[in-house]
Design a protein around this motif. Structure first.
Motif, PDB file in Angstrom:
ATOM      1  N   VAL A  18      37.201  47.006  26.526  1.00  0.00           N
ATOM      2  CA  VAL A  18      37.184  45.533  26.651  1.00  0.00           C
ATOM      3  C   VAL A  18      38.521  44.919  26.287  1.00  0.00           C
ATOM      4  CG1 VAL A  18      36.080  43.438  25.865  1.00  0.00           C
ATOM      5  CG2 VAL A  18      34.724  45.498  26.221  1.00  0.00           C
ATOM      6  N   LEU A  19      39.056  45.285  25.115  1.00  0.00           N
ATOM      7  CA  LEU A  19      40.259  44.603  24.644  1.00  0.00           C
ATOM      8  C   LEU A  19      41.462  44.888  25.542  1.00  0.00           C
ATOM      9  CD1 LEU A  19      39.936  44.861  20.771  1.00  0.00           C
ATOM     10  CD2 LEU A  19      39.340  42.998  22.295  1.00  0.00           C
ATOM     11  N   PHE A  20      41.493  46.068  26.181  1.00  0.00           N
ATOM     12  CA  PHE A  20      42.607  46.328  27.105  1.00  0.00           C
ATOM     13  C   PHE A  20      42.385  45.640  28.456  1.00  0.00           C
ATOM     14  CE2 PHE A  20      44.203  50.156  24.651  1.00  0.00           C
ATOM     15  CZ  PHE A  20      45.472  49.616  24.476  1.00  0.00           C
ATOM     16  N   TRP A  21      41.110  45.531  28.822  1.00  0.00           N
ATOM     17  CA  TRP A  21      40.850  45.031  30.186  1.00  0.00           C
ATOM     18  C   TRP A  21      40.876  43.509  30.315  1.00  0.00           C
ATOM     19  CZ3 TRP A  21      36.152  48.620  31.811  1.00  0.00           C
ATOM     20  CH2 TRP A  21      36.644  49.943  31.894  1.00  0.00           C
ATOM     21  N   VAL A  22      40.570  42.794  29.214  1.00  0.00           N
ATOM     22  CA  VAL A  22      40.478  41.311  29.314  1.00  0.00           C
ATOM     23  C   VAL A  22      41.736  40.701  29.955  1.00  0.00           C
ATOM     24  CG1 VAL A  22      40.416  39.182  27.964  1.00  0.00           C
ATOM     25  CG2 VAL A  22      38.739  40.974  27.544  1.00  0.00           C
ATOM     26  N   PRO A  23      42.958  40.968  29.412  1.00  0.00           N
ATOM     27  CA  PRO A  23      44.151  40.358  30.040  1.00  0.00           C
ATOM     28  C   PRO A  23      44.305  40.803  31.492  1.00  0.00           C
ATOM     29  CG  PRO A  23      44.789  41.854  28.253  1.00  0.00           C
ATOM     30  CD  PRO A  23      43.311  41.761  28.208  1.00  0.00           C
ATOM     31  N   CYS A  24      43.969  42.095  31.787  1.00  0.00           N
ATOM     32  CA  CYS A  24      44.133  42.590  33.160  1.00  0.00           C
ATOM     33  C   CYS A  24      43.233  41.813  34.129  1.00  0.00           C
ATOM     34  CB  CYS A  24      43.781  44.073  33.239  1.00  0.00           C
ATOM     35  SG  CYS A  24      44.780  45.063  32.121  1.00  0.00           S
ATOM     36  N   ILE A  25      41.959  41.681  33.710  1.00  0.00           N
ATOM     37  CA  ILE A  25      41.007  40.961  34.589  1.00  0.00           C
ATOM     38  C   ILE A  25      41.522  39.540  34.830  1.00  0.00           C
ATOM     39  CG2 ILE A  25      38.659  40.050  34.719  1.00  0.00           C
ATOM     40  CD1 ILE A  25      37.814  42.495  33.007  1.00  0.00           C
ATOM     41  N   TYR A  26      41.973  38.893  33.736  1.00  0.00           N
ATOM     42  CA  TYR A  26      42.474  37.516  33.878  1.00  0.00           C
ATOM     43  C   TYR A  26      43.571  37.439  34.946  1.00  0.00           C
ATOM     44  CZ  TYR A  26      45.609  33.631  32.900  1.00  0.00           C
ATOM     45  OH  TYR A  26      46.442  32.550  33.043  1.00  0.00           O
ATOM     46  N   LEU A  27      44.567  38.324  34.843  1.00  0.00           N
ATOM     47  CA  LEU A  27      45.714  38.247  35.753  1.00  0.00           C
ATOM     48  C   LEU A  27      45.294  38.532  37.193  1.00  0.00           C
ATOM     49  CD1 LEU A  27      48.657  37.558  35.590  1.00  0.00           C
ATOM     50  CD2 LEU A  27      49.218  39.964  35.580  1.00  0.00           C
ATOM     51  N   PRO A  32      45.488  36.005  43.339  1.00  0.00           N
ATOM     52  CA  PRO A  32      45.465  35.497  44.731  1.00  0.00           C
ATOM     53  C   PRO A  32      45.668  33.984  44.826  1.00  0.00           C
ATOM     54  CG  PRO A  32      43.331  36.438  44.090  1.00  0.00           C
ATOM     55  CD  PRO A  32      44.263  36.726  42.986  1.00  0.00           C
ATOM     56  N   ILE A  33      44.979  33.245  43.916  1.00  0.00           N
ATOM     57  CA  ILE A  33      45.090  31.772  43.983  1.00  0.00           C
ATOM     58  C   ILE A  33      46.526  31.366  43.680  1.00  0.00           C
ATOM     59  CG2 ILE A  33      44.121  29.622  43.073  1.00  0.00           C
ATOM     60  CD1 ILE A  33      41.820  31.420  41.921  1.00  0.00           C
ATOM     61  N   TYR A  34      47.091  31.941  42.597  1.00  0.00           N
ATOM     62  CA  TYR A  34      48.428  31.566  42.159  1.00  0.00           C
ATOM     63  C   TYR A  34      49.467  31.925  43.222  1.00  0.00           C
ATOM     64  CZ  TYR A  34      52.281  30.909  38.863  1.00  0.00           C
ATOM     65  OH  TYR A  34      53.414  30.461  38.246  1.00  0.00           O
ATOM     66  N   PHE A  35      49.271  33.088  43.845  1.00  0.00           N
ATOM     67  CA  PHE A  35      50.218  33.544  44.865  1.00  0.00           C
ATOM     68  C   PHE A  35      50.253  32.552  46.033  1.00  0.00           C
ATOM     69  CE2 PHE A  35      51.404  36.033  48.625  1.00  0.00           C
ATOM     70  CZ  PHE A  35      52.610  36.558  48.188  1.00  0.00           C
ATOM     71  N   LEU A  36      49.067  32.149  46.479  1.00  0.00           N
ATOM     72  CA  LEU A  36      48.991  31.171  47.576  1.00  0.00           C
ATOM     73  C   LEU A  36      49.668  29.864  47.178  1.00  0.00           C
ATOM     74  CD1 LEU A  36      45.437  31.664  49.046  1.00  0.00           C
ATOM     75  CD2 LEU A  36      47.601  31.809  50.273  1.00  0.00           C
ATOM     76  N   TYR A  37      49.363  29.439  45.941  1.00  0.00           N
ATOM     77  CA  TYR A  37      49.928  28.181  45.459  1.00  0.00           C
ATOM     78  C   TYR A  37      51.455  28.233  45.496  1.00  0.00           C
ATOM     79  CZ  TYR A  37      51.366  24.596  42.132  1.00  0.00           C
ATOM     80  OH  TYR A  37      51.994  23.521  41.535  1.00  0.00           O
ATOM     81  N   LEU A  38      52.005  29.339  44.963  1.00  0.00           N
ATOM     82  CA  LEU A  38      53.471  29.463  44.933  1.00  0.00           C
ATOM     83  C   LEU A  38      54.028  29.504  46.343  1.00  0.00           C
ATOM     84  CD1 LEU A  38      54.192  32.016  42.081  1.00  0.00           C
ATOM     85  CD2 LEU A  38      54.618  29.586  42.118  1.00  0.00           C
ATOM     86  N   HIS A  39      53.286  30.176  47.234  1.00  0.00           N
ATOM     87  CA  HIS A  39      53.752  30.318  48.607  1.00  0.00           C
ATOM     88  C   HIS A  39      53.890  28.946  49.274  1.00  0.00           C
ATOM     89  CE1 HIS A  39      54.573  32.457  52.259  1.00  0.00           C
ATOM     90  NE2 HIS A  39      53.664  31.741  52.905  1.00  0.00           N
TER      91      HIS A  39
END
Length: 1464
Positions: A18-27, A32-39
């Motif tokens: 859990v503790l290793f995966w939480v930041p990964c899942i978040y990113l 996809p949303i952030y990438f589109l936004y930046l694009h």
């Protein structure tokens, strides 16, 4: 066991998954949303910097470390050490995530992101999770269970993530060519604003998304689509004359929403919906705010819930300490998160509001350029400007509130649910109280509204009267009528104060309900809870959690009514806007520009004129050959100007065909001048060609004018061309057309406003056969008969038709309408022959008053004023700015003291005392509650419940009484203050000398009487109440927290200091941004006003694009000052709430530390107070900056009391006897006069003695000092040398009113005030009705007045607009006849009157004032030819003085003047 052990720890498995995966899942979720936004949002490219290189390198290092773990696991496998599969999965996932993060760091750089929230949160979560593992690993290491390689990799991972987090906090350098604004820049702006006053150049340019050129086209295209969708068939527009007539009769007050447009569709068509359009344009961006608002609302309730847990923790002596620290941390984290989310939400709302305003202003402006003239008539200029200012502002205000429509009910429901869980059904008692208070508030609101309307009405009357007083101040001084008008103003003010008093009582009641509501709610709930059942124990948890929830509940209930009224207002505005934007537009193809196919042009046009709804049909066929000079003549109102409008396409074309070949230039009948330099007005957006410019200026006779203007052709010309005479405006307008060098010229009678010889010059040099334009097609509407012989063709119009057409000679032979026209215009009483053609001698009128002189008079006075005002304003601007920065602190303290004195010191201190009482009672009641909750529980019940409840209630009631008391005291005190300050201001302004009014723009003075007095009336008392309230709230909260946990004393001073600095810092900048914003706001409206006036010219020259661009730039300039103030507000709020959150944190932390010695009641008390402190702090800053900005009003009102005053109105010791002057002998002895200390003498050494009863004429060229003589006689200007003796009394020694009541003047411009005719003749009610009627009869007004329905009570409109100029002059004569003093001064009294009235006035003066001394300043010499003596002034000296006959024989100056007038 995890929850209760002193040292809890997570399992190995949990840590590795859990503790290793939480930041990964978040990113990965965000990616996809952030990438589109930046694009989509590319903000430019950022160059590689050291920071960026470091981040990228660390990212790659992290990836290497993660995969080192992975390869180590593979190596272990080969060594036959089998680890669970998680040791392969976690490093793989983490490694790929680190690569993704590194990719994002680079991608953000390419897209120009300076600081990234997404990445910051990622590094923060990664670090948070790693910290837990880090602690666990250390605990294990102490127990000596160790896996060296994985420990080393993990520690390096931990350190690198920490460094990444720190690096993420620093922004990148700005992208190349970027225009974005972020928080860092705002800090720089803050520092600048704190050090020195900000200027427009310090502001940043707007983001591209906020600029007009981005926003407005979006809205207009959506609107066009929407109109196209709904307008499947055209809507018939019918005008309703009833409404027009009604609106013009009621004193020209047009109702707020005049819909003179009645739409009678053949079948019901859908209206285009403006709301839909606005939603499409701004919805997507605004929808983000929904998410923020919803999450903020949910988080608001985390405070009370955590408080519940904290109190339980303090109660439970066995709970491990770390739980307390966890709750404290959670409380702090929630508070901070709440702050950030809330201000992100506000930012979105404000930016949307700003964009809405920009869009509305832009759309209205663009529409105003294309609507038809008939549609223009339905909305006055004022209404259209209101659409831009008021209605756009309403949308702006609504944007921040609109989410409350769903969020307020949500908050209420959540709060009630949690309360129900806490206290059960007894909550309903509290809710009932709240619901009962809603109608009370509603009633108060309704009442307030009616009072507000009444207040506005009397305020408008007062301002209207003040406006007239200031405009006619010279007449008031000459007649010594100041006192009468002062009484009138104070009468209206008395009414106004009555209404204000009523609203003050209401305000006191509403403050009372607002402050006592939470207490009453709590009291009723607790009372019901305790009394219903003996076993209901009121413990700390229940009491304080409920209090916290009630505090939350208070806000949505109060805001809802406000939101609803705001929505109602906005919907009204929406409707007005929709109506305006749906007006018919001009058909662009009604006039065909280009080559003319058919040789015939046919018009059949229909136009609605403004006054009556008459329809002019122009039906005609004619063709104008290229290069011809055409005149259009005809009687007034026969459709000459309409014909030109038709050629411009400004009319509705019913049928037929209009074609114009080539480009068009147009000179309207009333010149339209922009507020720009003279040169800009002529060049009008074309490129500058110096040689052509010089030729044009010379041809249009502008060279002499340019020489006398202060800075030549770079002189700024005021709005509507204020500082030019009529003739100059017309010539500038002509020069503009000539400079544009088009193919066709349409002149609408441009020569009427200029004098004869200038007109001849212009005709020869510009329009005529030898002028600059000799090869162009010229159409000239004219009344000047002398030009007609030179025309190629003359078109004669009667009633919208062409009655004759041909050359001059042909038309004369026909002896038709044209010959009649000539006879009308050439029949004159004095004939001068102007020969253009040798064989034609036409007789034309020459006007009596050579208008060149008039122009000079205007120019000379204007320069006097201009030089006064320019030097004056130059100095004051400098000095004003200096004082406003350096003396701010001192001024403020002095002003508060002034204001307290105005209220009265007793009331001031009483209200402060009551404030203190109120807050002491409030603190005591809550402290009592905490003691009550700590009562021991015996057999499931508490003892002394009734005593506890009684005291609690009593404290509450005393609190209520104190609130009511201070509310009343402040409101009533405020009214005392505003009464006193207004009387002072009025008295001081009326006592100021004339020179003061000449150099102070009347707008400034009116502003003092409207804006500043209004602030003192209604704003300051409210703000003082809120300010005092917030101050005491903050102090109270601090006291309670200190009582509970004295150790907080260490933290409060540094936090207080931080708070103070942030606040000082902000207030300095915010004040200047506010100033810049209001300074840049007026150009938007004045430019718009100007455009509306000159819309036909702009269309004729096809300059719409340039004007739209200019308007956009002005709007953007304004928003450039507004946007930083939004950012500054957010900046401030975030910093302050962090200070507040720190207080919460420390209050909770110290409570946890000292929990062994604290009772749960005290902990509940202190934490629930600290939860509120953030709101209080926010309010305090808002209020203190509001108070500072508003107290300036007191200062500005007081500043006139220090101004110079004129001599006293009456002096007891030297008052002359009542019958003075017995004979009216006037002597000037060595008299000299100057306008200002630093100017030369205007009159030099005047020595003349005028015997009683003598009639003396005073003549001289313009600027010879004739008017100055009368000003000296009335002591409007005090003498610089010598003295004036009237019947043995030196007039400088007596009071001004004593003097001015004894001399009468009939002034040059007849000024009337709005009010009854009787009031205009006799404001002091000294004379009987018979005397008034007699004077009217002698002034030849009796028949006119008897024919009026109200006779003497006939209401004169503002400035006497509803009487003709001649009648006004006769009213002034009647005033003089009524006063019947021994000395009468006529100041060109007959210049504005026709010859007949002139004779009437002269004969009346001869008979009625036979035994009086009469001094007449004359331009028409024939009026004074029978006087006994004539004084001829030149350059301020008397050059000739004798009887008219003798002067004519001397052949001096008088003779030459008489010769000019054709009298010699």
């Amino acid at each position: 066991c995890f929850w209760f052990c002193e040292n809890p720890d997570f399992t190995k498995c949990f840590q590795n998954t859990v503790l290793f995966w939480v930041p990964c899942i978040y990113l990965w979720v965000c990616f996809p949303i952030y990438f589109l936004y930046l694009h989509q949002h590319d903000r430019g490219y950022i160059q590689m910097s050291h920071l960026n290189k470091a981040k990228t390198a660390l990212g790659l290092l992290l990836w290497i470390i993660c995969w080192a773990d992975l390869f180590y696991s593979f190596w272990e496998r080969s060594q036959n050490i089998f680890q669970p599969p998680i040791f392969f999965i976690s490093p793989t996932v983490l490694g790929i995530t680190m690569l993704l993060a590194t990719f994002l760091i680079q991608y953000e750089r390419m897209k120009g992101v300076q600081s990234s929230g997404v990445m910051l949160i990622f590094w923060f979560t990664a670090l948070l999770c790693a910290t837990i593992i880090f602690r666990s690993k250390i605990l294990h290491a102490l127990n000596l269970v160790i896996d060296v390689f994985r420990y080393v990799t993990f520690y390096s991972y931990f350190i690198l993530v920490l460094i990444q987090l720190i690096l993420s906090c620093f922004p990148e350098r700005p992208p190349l060519f970027s225009e974005t604004v972020n928080d860092l820049v705002s800090v720089q702006l803050m520092i600048q604003g704190y050090r020195r006053p900000l200027e427009a150049k310090d502001l940043w340019s707007l983001n591209k998304d906020d600029m007009s050129e981005e926003i407005v086209p979006g809205l207009t295209t959506y609107w066009a689509k929407e109109c196209a969708n709904t307008k499947k068939q055209p809507i018939k527009m019918v005008y309703s004359p009833q409404k027009q007539i009604q609106s013009s009769n009621s004193n020209g007050e047009v109702a707020e929403e005049v819909e003179a447009l009645i739409i009678k569709p053949s079948q019901r068509t859908a209206e285009p919906s403006l709301f839909k359009v606005l939603y499409k344009t701004f919805g997507p961006y605004f929808l983000m705010s929904f998410l923020f608002k919803a999450s903020h609302d949910l988080m608001m309730f985390s405070g009370p819930e955590i408080l519940k847990l904290l109190i339980n923790f303090v109660n439970d002596k066995d709970a491990p300490d770390w739980q307390g620290y966890l709750y404290t941390g959670l409380l702090f984290a929630c508070a901070c998160l709440q702050t950030l989310i809330l201000h992100q939400y506000f930012h979105i709302c404000f930016v949307t509001g700003m964009r809405l305003k920009t869009a509305v202003v832009g759309a209205v402006y663009r529409k105003a350029l294309v609507i038809t003239n008939s549609a223009r008539k339905t909305s006055t200029v004022g209404e259209i400007v209101n659409l831009m200012s008021v209605d756009a502002q309403r949308f702006m205000d609504l944007a921040t509130y609109i989410n409350m429509i769903w969020s307020a009910p949500l908050q209420v429901i959540l709060a009630l649910y949690l309360l129900w869980q806490n206290l059960g059904p007894s909550v309903l008692a509290g809710v009932a109280v709240m619901i009962l208070l809603v109608p009370v508030n509603a009633v108060i609101a309704m009442k307030t509204k009616t009072y507000q309307v009444a207040h506005m009405k009397s305020k408008d009357n007062r301002i209207k009267l003040m406006n007239e007083i200031l405009n006619g101040i010279k007449v008031l001084k000459l007649y010594a009528w100041e006192l009468a008008f002062k009484e009138k103003v104070l009468g209206i003010r008395q009414e106004e104060l009555k209404v204000l008093k009523k609203s003050a009582y209401l305000a006191a009641v509403s403050t009372f309900t607002w402050v006592c509501a939470p207490f009453l709610v709590a009291l009723s709930t607790f009372a019901v809870y305790v009394l219903v059942d003996k076993n209901n124990v009121l413990d700390a948890q229940k009491a304080f959690v409920s209090l916290a929830l009630f505090n939350i509940l208070r806000f949505p209930l109060n805001i809802l009514p406000m939101v609803i009224s705001s929505i109602v207002q906005a919907s009204v505005s929406l409707k007005r806007l929709r109506l305006f934007l749906s007006h018919e537009e001009l058909e662009t193809n009604s006039v065909i520009r280009g080559s003319i196919k058919d040789s015939k042009c046919l018009f059949l046009l229909c136009v609605t004129s403004q006054a009556e709804l008459c329809v002019i049909y122009l039906s005609m066929n004619f063709t104008i050959p290229e290069g011809a000079l055409i005149a259009i003549v005809g009687q007034v109102g026969c459709g000459k100007s309409s014909l030109l409008s038709a050629l411009l396409g400004e009319m509705d074309k019913k049928e037929g065909y209009v074609a114009v070949k080539g480009t068009v230039a147009y000179v309207p009948q009333q010149a339209w001048i922009q507020n720009a330099t003279l040169k800009d007005n002529i060049i009008f957006g074309r490129e500058i060609k110096e040689s052509q410019y010089k030729r044009v200026v010379e041809a249009c006779a502008l060279l002499p004018d340019i020489e006398i203007l202060p800075t030549g052709d770079r002189t700024e010309i005021g709005e509507k061309g204020v500082n030019l005479s009529g003739g100059q405006k017309q010539r500038v307008s002509l020069a503009r057309a000539v400079y544009c060098d088009t193919d066709v010229y349409l002149f609408d009678d441009p020569l009427s406003a200029v004098d004869a010889h200038v007109g001849k010059h212009i005709f020869d040099k510009v329009i005529g056969p030898k002028g600059i334009l000799k090869n162009k097609t010229r159409v000239l509407v004219t009344h000047g008969v002398s030009y007609l012989p030179l025309m190629d063709t003359i078109i004669v119009m009667t009633d919208g038709k062409i009655s004759e057409m041909g050359s001059y000679q042909e038309l004369l032979k026909q002896d038709g309408a044209f010959a009649e026209f000539l006879r009308t215009y050439a029949n004159a009483d004095q004939e001068v022959e102007i020969g253009f053609c040798p064989d034609l001698q036409i007789r034309v009128i020459e006007i009596h008053l050579p208008s060149k002189q008039l122009v000079l008079v205007i120019m000379v006075c204007f320069f006097r004023q201009l030089s006064n005002s320019s030097t004056y304003s130059g100095e004051t601007v400098k000095s004003l700015n200096q004082t406003s920065t350096t003396d701010l602190q001192k001024v403020k303290a002095a002003m508060y003291w002034e204001y307290m004195k105005a209220i009265g010191l007793f009331i001031s201190f009483l209200s402060i005392f009551l404030f203190i009482c109120n807050h002491v009672a409030s603190l005591a009641s809550n402290y009592w509650l905490s003691l009550w909750t700590d009562d021991p529980v015996i057999n499931g019940t508490q003892q002394h419940t009734n005593v506890r409840l009684g005291v609690y209630g009593a404290l509450g009631i005393s609190q209520g009484i104190a609130v009511f008391g201070y509310s009343m005291a402040v409101s009533i005190g405020g009214i005392f203050a505003s009464r006193l300050l207004h009387v002072d201001l009025l008295h001081n302004v009326l006592r100021s000398p004339m020179s003061f009014f000449e150099r102070t723009p009347s707008g400034n003075l009116v502003n003092r009487f409207s804006k500043e007095i209004d602030t003192i009336d209604s704003m300051i008392p409210q703000i003082i109440k809120m300010f005092m309230g917030s101050t005491f709230n903050v102090i109270g909260a601090c006291i309670i927290i200190l009582l509970a946990t004295p150790i907080v004393a260490i933290v409060i001073p540094p936090l207080g200091l931080a708070y103070f600095f942030v606040q000082r810092f902000y207030v300095a900048t915010s004040r200047q941004l506010k100033r810049l914003e209001s300074v840049s706001r007026s150009p938007v409206y004045s430019h718009f006003n100007e455009t509306l006036l000159g819309v036909s010219v702009i269309r004729a020259f096809e300059e719409q694009k340039r004007f739209i661009h200019q308007s956009d730039l002005k709007v953007d300039e304004n928003q450039k000052a507004y946007y930083p103030s939004i950012v500054a507000n957010r900046w401030l709020a975030v910093r302050l709430e962090c200070v507040g959150n720190c207080i919460v944190f420390f209050a909770a932390l110290f409570a946890v530390i000292a929990r062994k010695s604290l009772s749960p009641g005290l902990v509940g008390l202190s934490v629930s107070y600290s939860l509120q402190i953030t709101t209080y702090l926010n309010w305090l800053v808002r209020m203190s900056s509001e108070l500072e900005t508003n107290i300036v009003a007191v200062e500005r009102v007081k500043e006139y009391s220090e101004m110079e005053k004129e001599a006293p109105w009456s002096i007891e010791q030297t008052a002359p006897p009542n019958n003075w002057p017995p004979e009216g002998k006037v002597e000037f002895r060595g008299y000299g006069l100057r306008y200002r200390e630093d100017l030369d003498l205007v009159l030099k050494n005047i020595n003349v003695s005028i015997n009683g009863g003598e009639k003396v004429g005073i003549v001289g060229r313009t600027g010879a000092g004739k008017s100055s003589l009368t000003l000296g006689l009335f002591r409007i200007n005090e003498s610089a040398a010598g003295e004036i003796i009237i019947d043995g009394v030196n007039i400088a020694k007596i009071g001004l009113h004593d003097l001015r009541f004894k001399i009468t003047i009939i002034p040059q411009d007849p000024v009337l005030f709005s009010g009854s005719l009787r009031m205009n003749l006799d404001p002091f009610d000294k004379y009987s009705d018979e005397e008034v009627w007699t004077s009217l009869e002698l002034a030849h007004l009796k028949n006119f007045v008897s024919s009026l329905p109200d006779k003497l009570n006939h209401e004169c409109s503002e400035g006497g607009e509803n009487l003709s100029v001649g009648q006004r002059q006769l009213v002034c004569l009647a005033r003089a006849l009524l006063r019947k003093t021994k000395i009468l001064v006529l100041d060109e009294a007959t210049a504005a009157v026709d010859l007949e009235t002139d004779d009437l006035i002269q004969s009346t003066i001869r008979t009625q004032f036979e035994d009086c001394t009469v001094l007449t300043i004359a331009h028409r010499l024939n009026t004074i030819m029978d006087y006994e003596r004539i004084l001829v002034l030149d350059k301020g000296k008397i050059v000739e003085c004798d009887s008219p006959a003798n002067l004519l024989q001397k052949k001096g100056i008088f003779y030459s003047m008489a010769k000019d007038s054709g009298l010699a």
